[in-house]
Each structure stands twice: as structure tokens, then as C-alpha cells.
Design an enzyme around this catalytic site. Structure first.
Site, PDB file in Angstrom:
ATOM      1  N   ASP A  40      -6.649  -6.747   4.018  1.00  0.00           N
ATOM      2  CA  ASP A  40      -6.097  -5.395   4.107  1.00  0.00           C
ATOM      3  C   ASP A  40      -6.043  -4.927   5.552  1.00  0.00           C
ATOM      4  O   ASP A  40      -7.078  -4.699   6.173  1.00  0.00           O
ATOM      5  CB  ASP A  40      -6.963  -4.444   3.262  1.00  0.00           C
ATOM      6  CG  ASP A  40      -6.313  -3.094   3.058  1.00  0.00           C
ATOM      7  OD1 ASP A  40      -5.189  -2.873   3.550  1.00  0.00           O
ATOM      8  OD2 ASP A  40      -6.943  -2.250   2.393  1.00  0.00           O
ATOM      9  N   GLY A  41      -4.809  -4.782   6.052  1.00  0.00           N
ATOM     10  CA  GLY A  41      -4.608  -4.198   7.375  1.00  0.00           C
ATOM     11  C   GLY A  41      -3.873  -5.103   8.332  1.00  0.00           C
ATOM     12  O   GLY A  41      -4.285  -6.239   8.557  1.00  0.00           O
ATOM     13  N   HIS A  58      -8.409   1.065  -3.890  1.00  0.00           N
ATOM     14  CA  HIS A  58      -9.325   0.814  -2.777  1.00  0.00           C
ATOM     15  C   HIS A  58     -10.018   2.127  -2.422  1.00  0.00           C
ATOM     16  O   HIS A  58      -9.399   3.031  -1.864  1.00  0.00           O
ATOM     17  CB  HIS A  58      -8.487   0.284  -1.597  1.00  0.00           C
ATOM     18  CG  HIS A  58      -9.273   0.007  -0.355  1.00  0.00           C
ATOM     19  ND1 HIS A  58      -8.667  -0.260   0.868  1.00  0.00           N
ATOM     20  CD2 HIS A  58     -10.612  -0.060  -0.135  1.00  0.00           C
ATOM     21  CE1 HIS A  58      -9.604  -0.470   1.779  1.00  0.00           C
ATOM     22  NE2 HIS A  58     -10.785  -0.354   1.201  1.00  0.00           N
ATOM     23  N   SER A 103       2.820  -0.738   6.140  1.00  0.00           N
ATOM     24  CA  SER A 103       3.967  -0.521   7.029  1.00  0.00           C
ATOM     25  C   SER A 103       4.948  -1.689   7.013  1.00  0.00           C
ATOM     26  O   SER A 103       6.166  -1.479   7.063  1.00  0.00           O
ATOM     27  CB  SER A 103       3.483  -0.224   8.454  1.00  0.00           C
ATOM     28  OG  SER A 103       2.387  -1.021   8.793  1.00  0.00           O
ATOM     29  N   HIS A 124      -1.220  -1.325  -4.322  1.00  0.00           N
ATOM     30  CA  HIS A 124      -2.498  -0.997  -3.677  1.00  0.00           C
ATOM     31  C   HIS A 124      -2.548   0.504  -3.386  1.00  0.00           C
ATOM     32  O   HIS A 124      -1.637   1.062  -2.773  1.00  0.00           O
ATOM     33  CB  HIS A 124      -2.599  -1.815  -2.384  1.00  0.00           C
ATOM     34  CG  HIS A 124      -3.896  -1.698  -1.658  1.00  0.00           C
ATOM     35  ND1 HIS A 124      -5.018  -2.426  -2.014  1.00  0.00           N
ATOM     36  CD2 HIS A 124      -4.259  -0.956  -0.587  1.00  0.00           C
ATOM     37  CE1 HIS A 124      -6.012  -2.134  -1.181  1.00  0.00           C
ATOM     38  NE2 HIS A 124      -5.585  -1.231  -0.299  1.00  0.00           N
ATOM     39  N   GLY A 169      -2.853   3.472   8.155  1.00  0.00           N
ATOM     40  CA  GLY A 169      -1.906   2.372   8.132  1.00  0.00           C
ATOM     41  C   GLY A 169      -1.390   2.109   9.540  1.00  0.00           C
ATOM     42  O   GLY A 169      -1.652   2.877  10.472  1.00  0.00           O
ATOM     43  N   ASP A 182      -4.738   3.550  -1.756  1.00  0.00           N
ATOM     44  CA  ASP A 182      -5.795   3.816  -0.781  1.00  0.00           C
ATOM     45  C   ASP A 182      -6.362   5.220  -0.942  1.00  0.00           C
ATOM     46  O   ASP A 182      -5.709   6.206  -0.610  1.00  0.00           O
ATOM     47  CB  ASP A 182      -5.242   3.646   0.636  1.00  0.00           C
ATOM     48  CG  ASP A 182      -5.079   2.182   1.001  1.00  0.00           C
ATOM     49  OD1 ASP A 182      -6.042   1.417   0.811  1.00  0.00           O
ATOM     50  OD2 ASP A 182      -3.992   1.801   1.471  1.00  0.00           O
ATOM     51  N   SER A 203       0.846  -1.193   0.000  1.00  0.00           N
ATOM     52  CA  SER A 203       0.000   0.000   0.000  1.00  0.00           C
ATOM     53  C   SER A 203       0.880   1.241   0.000  1.00  0.00           C
ATOM     54  O   SER A 203       1.691   1.427   0.922  1.00  0.00           O
ATOM     55  CB  SER A 203      -0.894   0.021   1.242  1.00  0.00           C
ATOM     56  OG  SER A 203      -1.409   1.330   1.413  1.00  0.00           O
ATOM     57  N   MET A 262     -11.360  -6.354   5.366  1.00  0.00           N
ATOM     58  CA  MET A 262     -10.577  -5.406   6.158  1.00  0.00           C
ATOM     59  C   MET A 262     -10.249  -6.036   7.505  1.00  0.00           C
ATOM     60  O   MET A 262     -11.147  -6.448   8.243  1.00  0.00           O
ATOM     61  CB  MET A 262     -11.371  -4.113   6.389  1.00  0.00           C
ATOM     62  CG  MET A 262     -11.655  -3.279   5.156  1.00  0.00           C
ATOM     63  SD  MET A 262     -10.201  -2.761   4.220  1.00  0.00           S
ATOM     64  CE  MET A 262      -9.269  -1.848   5.445  1.00  0.00           C
ATOM     65  N   MET A 287     -12.171   4.244  -0.289  1.00  0.00           N
ATOM     66  CA  MET A 287     -12.791   4.441   1.027  1.00  0.00           C
ATOM     67  C   MET A 287     -13.498   5.795   0.975  1.00  0.00           C
ATOM     68  O   MET A 287     -13.086   6.768   1.625  1.00  0.00           O
ATOM     69  CB  MET A 287     -11.716   4.380   2.117  1.00  0.00           C
ATOM     70  CG  MET A 287     -11.222   2.951   2.351  1.00  0.00           C
ATOM     71  SD  MET A 287      -9.665   2.872   3.236  1.00  0.00           S
ATOM     72  CE  MET A 287      -8.535   3.049   1.863  1.00  0.00           C
ATOM     73  N   MET A 301      -9.020   7.928   0.230  1.00  0.00           N
ATOM     74  CA  MET A 301      -9.842   8.258   1.416  1.00  0.00           C
ATOM     75  C   MET A 301     -10.413   9.660   1.288  1.00  0.00           C
ATOM     76  O   MET A 301      -9.741  10.567   0.791  1.00  0.00           O
ATOM     77  CB  MET A 301      -8.980   8.187   2.672  1.00  0.00           C
ATOM     78  CG  MET A 301      -8.268   6.858   2.861  1.00  0.00           C
ATOM     79  SD  MET A 301      -7.445   6.803   4.451  1.00  0.00           S
ATOM     80  CE  MET A 301      -6.543   5.246   4.288  1.00  0.00           C
ATOM     81  N   GLY A 345      -8.850   3.534   7.313  1.00  0.00           N
ATOM     82  CA  GLY A 345      -8.546   4.945   7.558  1.00  0.00           C
ATOM     83  C   GLY A 345      -7.065   5.223   7.779  1.00  0.00           C
ATOM     84  O   GLY A 345      -6.587   6.290   7.429  1.00  0.00           O
TER      85      GLY A 345
HETATM   86  C1  DX5 Z   1      -6.277   1.086   5.697  1.00  0.00           C
HETATM   87  C2  DX5 Z   1      -5.784   0.830   4.299  1.00  0.00           C
HETATM   88  C3  DX5 Z   1      -4.690  -0.178   4.209  1.00  0.00           C
HETATM   89  C4  DX5 Z   1      -3.453   0.206   4.951  1.00  0.00           C
HETATM   90  C5  DX5 Z   1      -2.687  -1.016   5.315  1.00  0.00           C
HETATM   91  O1  DX5 Z   1      -7.396   1.877   5.657  1.00  0.00           O
HETATM   92  O2  DX5 Z   1      -6.845   0.378   3.499  1.00  0.00           O
HETATM   93  O3  DX5 Z   1      -4.393  -0.493   2.865  1.00  0.00           O
HETATM   94  O4  DX5 Z   1      -2.629   1.076   4.244  1.00  0.00           O
HETATM   95  O5  DX5 Z   1      -1.621  -0.601   6.094  1.00  0.00           O
HETATM   96  P1  DX5 Z   1      -0.886  -1.566   7.123  1.00  0.00           P
HETATM   97  O6  DX5 Z   1      -0.322  -2.703   6.325  1.00  0.00           O
HETATM   98  O7  DX5 Z   1       0.172  -0.677   7.677  1.00  0.00           O
HETATM   99  O8  DX5 Z   1      -1.891  -2.004   8.129  1.00  0.00           O
HETATM  100 ZN    ZN Z   2      -6.453  -0.485   1.462  1.00  0.00          ZN
END
Ligand code: DX5
Ligand code: ZN
Length: 227
Positions: free
Chosen positions: A177-178, A70, A200, A37, A148, A39, A12, A141, A72, A41, A146
Site C-alpha cells: 500500500d502506497g 484499511h 493515484s 480498498h 495518497g 482507507d 484506493s 505500507m 488507520m 483515517m 495518511g
Molecule cells: C495511504 C493509504 C493508501 C493510499 C495509496 O495512507 O493507505 O491506500 O491511498 O495511495 P497512492 O497509491 O496514491 O500512494
Molecule cells: Zn490503504
């Protein structure tokens, strides 16, 4: 985009250097990323803001593999064409983003993208029976969307097992994811997931100038799943 159930790591870019997305994407792809990926938001559906279609269009030329977007955001429908035009291969909308997810998924495929359906940790799989024939990917999820760097929610393992059984032979990816790390990835692979998003855990310790840790991090997740 061909379909298979091999394990794919999707870094991501939420965890990349926002001032350097093009070079970050090229670095992480060179280090073994399978998908990228992205993200998106909106500060409304989730309590954070990132970027929109122009940024996606700008980074598209730096992505050689699958661009996995993705969303959101709520509403989704007014923006589908713009993200498709920006070059998204997979466009994923949340079940919780509005009352008409069926229409949204139709519109995503209608715009020429693979259709993804994301489920928040509090959402069950009971209501998706009638959506299964219109999706190419289901994103489970394993954190509340929201941010990382959050902690993996273990109750989602059971959800993935249920989903895997529901999907049967249909060519539908299960994406997680997450909170994916070498500790949590094997739990999800065993439950039936094939696309593992990691922010991360992939970007930690590396940079565009020093990309080798990206490769080490990706290989550590892949090795954890293989063992
Ligand atoms: C959260 C995102 C994820 C996030 C994952 O809302 O959709 O894609 O970046 O990050 P990590 O791997 O750090 O949990
Ligand atoms: Zn994501």
C-alpha cells in the site's frame, strides 16, 4: 472469498471523487479492479481524516468484489463490530495502533471478517511470528500512512521478501500500500506480494464520465508485473 496468489489490483477510493463514491466504485470495477480498498483515517493515528462505518455501509451495495477496509485508527477495538456490520470483507488493523494487536485480530475474525495486519514502514517483521496463524492478510505500507500520492519507500522490498519466506505455505495475502505504479509494482510482485493497492496511479486522468483511463491504468500496472 477464495485464496490465491494471483496479482490483484485494489484501487484506493482515497483518490476517487468523494462526492461520487458509488459511481466511482462501479466505474473502476467495470474497468477491471479486483478489490476495492477503503482507507479509514481518524486524524489521530494518522494526520488525516476520511470516513467511518456509515460511509462504508453506504458504499457496500456498490461493491461487487472484495471490500478491503484499511483502518488507520487508534483505538481499533471499539469500532470492529461497526465495520463488520458495514460489510467489510477484510478488516486490517495496524500493529502500531495499540498494545493488544493479538486481541484485535481475534476480534476481527470473531466478527466474521478476514483479519489484516498492517505494518508501517518503520516496523520490522520480527514481532509478528506469533500472529501469523491469526491473519489472512499482511499489508506492508510503502509510504507513511495518511495521504495518497506519496513516494514509494524502497527499503520495504527487503521486508516483503522476509515476510514471504516467513509465510511459507500459509494462505496469507501480502498486500502493498502506497506509491504503486507500473515502475514499482514489479519490484513488489517479484518480492512476493499479491495484492497491490493503488490510488493515484489508477484514478489519474479518468472520471465517472470518462472511465476508460481507469482501465488503461489498471492494465498498465498488471502488464508491468507480467513482463
Ligand atoms: C495511504 C493509504 C493508501 C493510499 C495509496 O495512507 O493507505 O491506500 O491511498 O495511495 P497512492 O497509491 O496514491 O500512494
Ligand atoms: Zn490503504
Amino acid at each position: 472469498m477464495s485464496f490465491d496468489r494471483s496479482i490483484k489490483i485494489a484501487p484506493s477510493i482515497l483518490s476517487a471523487d468523494f462526492a461520487n463514491f458509488g459511481a466511482e466504485i462501479e466505474a473502476v470495477e467495470a474497468q477491471g479492479a479486483d478489490w476495492i480498498h477503503v482507507d479509514v483515517m481518524d486524524g489521530h493515528f494518522v494526520p488525516n481524516l476520511t470516513f467511518g462505518p456509515p460511509l462504508c455501509a453506504a458504499i457496500r451495495k456498490h461493491i461487487n468484489t472484495v471490500m478491503d477496509v484499511h483502518l488507520m485508527i487508534s483505538p481499533v477495538d471499539p469500532y470492529i463490530q461497526a465495520f463488520a456490520d458495514a460489510g467489510a470483507d477484510v478488516l486490517t488493523a495496524h500493529l502500531e495502533a495499540g498494545p493488544h494487536i493479538h486481541r484485535t485480530l481475534q476480534a476481527i475474525r470473531g466478527a466474521g471478517c478476514k483479519a489484516g495486519l498492517a505494518l508501517n514502514p518503520g516496523t520490522g517483521v520480527e514481532d509478528i511470528d506469533y500472529l501469523l496463524n491469526m491473519v489472512d492478510l499482511i499489508c506492508v505500507m510503502t509510504v507513511n500512512p495518511g495521504f495518497g500520492g506519496q513516494k514509494f519507500i524502497h527499503s520495504q522490498i527487503d521486508k516483503v521478501k522476509k515476510l514471504r519466506a516467513m509465510i511459507g505455505d500459509r494462505p496469507i495475502h501480502i498486500e502493498i500500500d502506497g506509491g504503486i505504479t507500473p515502475e514499482t509494482a514489479p519490484l513488489m510482485a517479484a518480492a512476493g506480494a499479491d495484492v497491490l493497492v493503488a490510488g493515484s496511479a489508477v484514478f489519474k486522468g479518468g472520471s465517472v464520465q470518462n472511465p476508460a483511463p481507469y482501465g488503461e491504468n489498471i492494465r498498465a500496472i498488471k502488464a508491468s508485473v507480467a513482463s
